[in-house]
Design an enzyme around this catalytic site. Structure first.
Site, PDB file in Angstrom:
ATOM      1  N   TYR A  83       0.918  -1.435   0.065  1.00  0.00           N
ATOM      2  CA  TYR A  83       0.275  -0.119   0.421  1.00  0.00           C
ATOM      3  C   TYR A  83       0.800   1.311   0.240  1.00  0.00           C
ATOM      4  O   TYR A  83       1.864   1.761   0.665  1.00  0.00           O
ATOM      5  CB  TYR A  83      -1.194  -0.120   1.351  1.00  0.00           C
ATOM      6  N   CYS A 175       2.433  -7.467   1.905  1.00  0.00           N
ATOM      7  CA  CYS A 175       3.590  -8.619   0.630  1.00  0.00           C
ATOM      8  C   CYS A 175       3.231  -9.978   1.191  1.00  0.00           C
ATOM      9  O   CYS A 175       4.056 -10.669   1.275  1.00  0.00           O
ATOM     10  CB  CYS A 175       4.666  -8.041   1.901  1.00  0.00           C
TER      11      CYS A 175
END
Length: 246
Positions: A83, A175
């Site tokens: 993000y 991730c």
């Protein structure tokens, strides 16, 4: 940090942007990488993005749990989903790694250590992890990495959380890691203004990479984009294509 009208091969041009949309940066840094030569200086682009989720080449859509109103785009960087948003500093690194004498592992290590050095200067103890690129403070992730190597050069880079709203991170598995906690400089008791923080971070990164930072003007692609926005034109008109949305 100095601004010079000339550069040497081991200078890095540091360009400080305000908030810039992801698509413009992505295509501009890819274009720079495709057309650079062995004499061209490396560059750091230091900036913020409006809210966006990006999926790297290894990204799996199921790690985007609930994007809501935040756009999601596929990117050509390494890694999974991350993000970007206000309160986070992004540093894109256009580096000639052959000239720097670095392989991919050495490059990632140098970037992570530069971030760790920067945090240590602020009194924050941070570490990297063998199983998950990035930098962590007591298990919480404060900085993310995602790079692309092409033609012996890199683009994309790193992001470090200054004082951002962390709630969008709960909409993804950061991730690709389920329930990965995130943190910020502010949550760690550091309240630096953006410009000072970015200058200090750049200094530590450049030192680890063996580069001398030289502040430079904003590039033509950004100025053209701003002119298009001001005149009501298409801000993406200079881009070759838009990223694929999910």
């Amino acid at each position: 940090m100095h601004s010079w009208p000339y550069t040497s091969p081991m200078d890095a041009l540091i360009r400080y942007f305000p908030q810039v949309d992801y698509s413009s940066c992505w295509h501009a840094m890819r274009d720079l990488t495709d057309h650079r030569d062995a004499q061209q200086s490396d560059e750091f682009w230091v900036l913020e993005h409006p809210p966006i989720f990006t999926l790297g080449q290894a990204g799996k859509p199921e790690h985007v749990l609930n994007a809501g109103e935040i756009p999601v785009v596929n990117s050509d960087r390494g890694g999974q989903v991350t993000y970007h948003g206000p309160g986070q500093t992004v540093v894109y690194l256009m580096l000639d790694i052959k000239r720097l004498g670095l392989g991919s592992r050495g490059l990632v290590s140098a970037i992570e250590q530069g971030i760790i050095d920067f945090l240590a200067s602020l009194g924050i103890t941070a570490v990297n992890r063998d199983d998950a690129p990035g930098v962590y403070v007591q298990g919480a992730k404060i900085a993310s990495l995602g790079l692309r190597i092409r033609r012996g050069a890199t683009y994309h880079g790193l992001a470090i959380n200054r004082d951002m709203d962390l709630s969008p991170w709960h909409r993804i598995n950061p991730c690709g890691h389920v329930d990965q906690p995130m943190t910020t400089l502010k949550a760690q008791g550091v309240d630096l203004d953006r410009h000072s923080m970015e200058q200090q971070l750049v200094s530590f990164l450049a030192k680890r990479l063996g580069l001398t930072p030289r502040t430079a003007a904003l590039p033509d692609w950004y100025n053209t984009r701003q002119e298009n926005v001001t005149t009501g034109g298409d801000p993406g008109s200079a881009l070759t294509q838009q990223p694929e949305r999910l």
